[in-house]
Design a protein around this motif. Structure first.
Motif, PDB file in Angstrom:
ATOM      1  N   VAL A  81       0.836  -1.209   0.000  1.00 55.61           N
ATOM      2  CA  VAL A  81       0.000   0.000   0.000  1.00 55.61           C
ATOM      3  C   VAL A  81       0.868   1.255   0.000  1.00 55.61           C
ATOM      4  CG1 VAL A  81      -1.636   1.361   1.367  1.00 55.61           C
ATOM      5  CG2 VAL A  81      -2.001  -1.096   1.066  1.00 55.61           C
ATOM      6  N   VAL A  82       1.872   1.285   0.874  1.00 56.69           N
ATOM      7  CA  VAL A  82       2.754   2.457   0.946  1.00 56.69           C
ATOM      8  C   VAL A  82       3.538   2.612  -0.347  1.00 56.69           C
ATOM      9  CG1 VAL A  82       4.709   3.510   2.144  1.00 56.69           C
ATOM     10  CG2 VAL A  82       2.941   2.321   3.454  1.00 56.69           C
ATOM     11  N   ASN A  85       1.344   4.042  -3.070  1.00 60.72           N
ATOM     12  CA  ASN A  85       1.133   5.481  -2.911  1.00 60.72           C
ATOM     13  C   ASN A  85       2.350   6.277  -3.349  1.00 60.72           C
ATOM     14  OD1 ASN A  85      -1.523   6.071  -1.881  1.00 60.72           O
ATOM     15  ND2 ASN A  85      -0.955   4.974  -0.025  1.00 60.72           N
ATOM     16  N   TYR A  88       2.319   6.317  -7.098  1.00 64.84           N
ATOM     17  CA  TYR A  88       1.227   7.150  -7.623  1.00 64.84           C
ATOM     18  C   TYR A  88       1.535   8.636  -7.462  1.00 64.84           C
ATOM     19  CZ  TYR A  88      -3.321   9.401  -8.018  1.00 64.84           C
ATOM     20  OH  TYR A  88      -4.351  10.234  -8.377  1.00 64.84           O
ATOM     21  N   TYR A  89       1.957   9.033  -6.280  1.00 65.02           N
ATOM     22  CA  TYR A  89       2.248  10.439  -6.029  1.00 65.02           C
ATOM     23  C   TYR A  89       3.493  10.903  -6.772  1.00 65.02           C
ATOM     24  CZ  TYR A  89      -1.254  11.395  -2.442  1.00 65.02           C
ATOM     25  OH  TYR A  89      -2.431  11.617  -1.780  1.00 65.02           O
ATOM     26  N   TYR A 205       5.400  11.701  -2.240  1.00 65.50           N
ATOM     27  CA  TYR A 205       4.262  11.314  -1.393  1.00 65.50           C
ATOM     28  C   TYR A 205       4.408  11.842   0.036  1.00 65.50           C
ATOM     29  CZ  TYR A 205       1.145   8.316   1.341  1.00 65.50           C
ATOM     30  OH  TYR A 205       0.199   7.852   2.220  1.00 65.50           O
ATOM     31  N   ARG A 206       5.550  11.551   0.660  1.00 64.11           N
ATOM     32  CA  ARG A 206       5.759  11.988   2.043  1.00 64.11           C
ATOM     33  C   ARG A 206       5.771  13.517   2.139  1.00 64.11           C
ATOM     34  NH1 ARG A 206      10.953  11.857   5.231  1.00 64.11           N
ATOM     35  NH2 ARG A 206      11.835  10.862   3.379  1.00 64.11           N
ATOM     36  N   GLU A 209       2.201  14.936   1.724  1.00 65.05           N
ATOM     37  CA  GLU A 209       1.384  14.637   2.896  1.00 65.05           C
ATOM     38  C   GLU A 209       1.768  15.532   4.075  1.00 65.05           C
ATOM     39  OE1 GLU A 209      -1.343  12.256   3.206  1.00 65.05           O
ATOM     40  OE2 GLU A 209      -1.113  12.822   1.099  1.00 65.05           O
ATOM     41  N   LYS A 246       3.989   8.079   9.586  1.00 64.48           N
ATOM     42  CA  LYS A 246       2.607   7.727   9.889  1.00 64.48           C
ATOM     43  C   LYS A 246       2.459   7.415  11.378  1.00 64.48           C
ATOM     44  CE  LYS A 246       0.222   7.589   5.916  1.00 64.48           C
ATOM     45  NZ  LYS A 246      -1.069   8.313   5.697  1.00 64.48           N
TER      46      LYS A 246
END
Length: 251
Positions: A81-82, A85, A88-89, A205-206, A209, A246
């Motif tokens: 999952v991570v 992401n 994707y990002y 991503y990070r 976010e 997270k």
């Protein structure tokens, strides 16, 4: 079981080889190169354990088997999952003619920007040449092996590439991604304007976010390339970093 053991053994050996490759390519100061020694050791230990269990016909209680299966499945799902992401990002979420670019710092060798940082700066420079109203905040303090701050090295590089000095704001106190963004926000005159975070694809991503967590509105990203040889290393390392952020509540 024997096939699984062989696969794990192969992955372990390849992990050791990749650690050696990282040292040859980047040098012994490569960030977390030893991670691949740890990964390799874990896979080799698992391979040897499976061989031992098979050779001695050891039978585990059903509950133990289920527990191990559930644990491994959860780890794989979290990683997938991570990792998904991050991929994707890593695609550009570009917004035209934004107010600010926040260009995240990376390693500087003496006074020379590293390959990863150059990729970020080239992406920012190309954008600013296309949109002359946009300003850039270059963010990064001075670390080990750096004769000047990352922000100063970034500033000098962008000016040499034709960007006017008055369009570049230096943020030279931060030591990590969290501080990069928090300190850059403090320098932005208008947070209601649009902003792009500029960094390498694996890191987007990070960074995005964190930016959302800090309340940046109309936030997009400008994704710079990731070195092909370091692609696996950066992405695996980033999965661990995202999980850490997270758990700490920073994203």
């Amino acid at each position: 079981m024997r096939k699984l053991s062989n696969i794990l053994c192969t992955v372990g050996v390849l992990s050791y080889f990749y650690a050696f490759l990282l040292i040859c390519y980047v040098g012994p100061k490569a960030s977390l190169w030893w991670l691949w020694l740890v990964i390799g050791t874990i896979f080799l230990i698992c391979a040897l354990a499976i061989k031992y269990i098979t050779r001695h016909n050891i039978v585990f209680h059903l509950g133990v088997k289920i527990g191990i299966g559930v644990f491994v499945t959860i780890c794989i799902l979290i990683f997938a999952v991570v990792f998904g992401n991050i991929l994707y990002y890593g695609q550009n979420k570009k917004i035209d003619n934004v107010n600010y670019l926040i260009v995240l710092g990376a390693k500087v060798n003496g006074t020379t920007v590293s390959r990863a940082l150059r990729y970020r700066l080239d992406a920012a420079v190309n954008y600013m040449l296309e949109f002359p109203e946009t300003k850039a905040i270059v963010s990064g303090g001075q670390g080990d092996g750096e004769d000047i701050s990352e922000a100063e090295a970034m500033f000098q590089y962008m000016v040499k590439q034709g960007i006017e000095a008055n369009r570049i704001i230096k943020e030279d106190a931060s030591t990590n991604t969290q501080e990069n963004i928090v300190n850059s926000i403090a320098l932005m005159e208008e947070m209601k304007g649009s902003t792009l975070i500029v960094t390498n694809s694996f890191h987007v991503y990070r960074a995005v976010e964190i930016g959302k967590k800090q309340g940046i509105e109309n936030l997009g990203s400008l994704s710079a390339p990731t070195d092909k040889i370091l692609w696996i290393h950066y992405h695996v390392r980033e999965v661990l970093a995202v999980i850490k952020y997270k758990l700490s509540g920073d994203i």
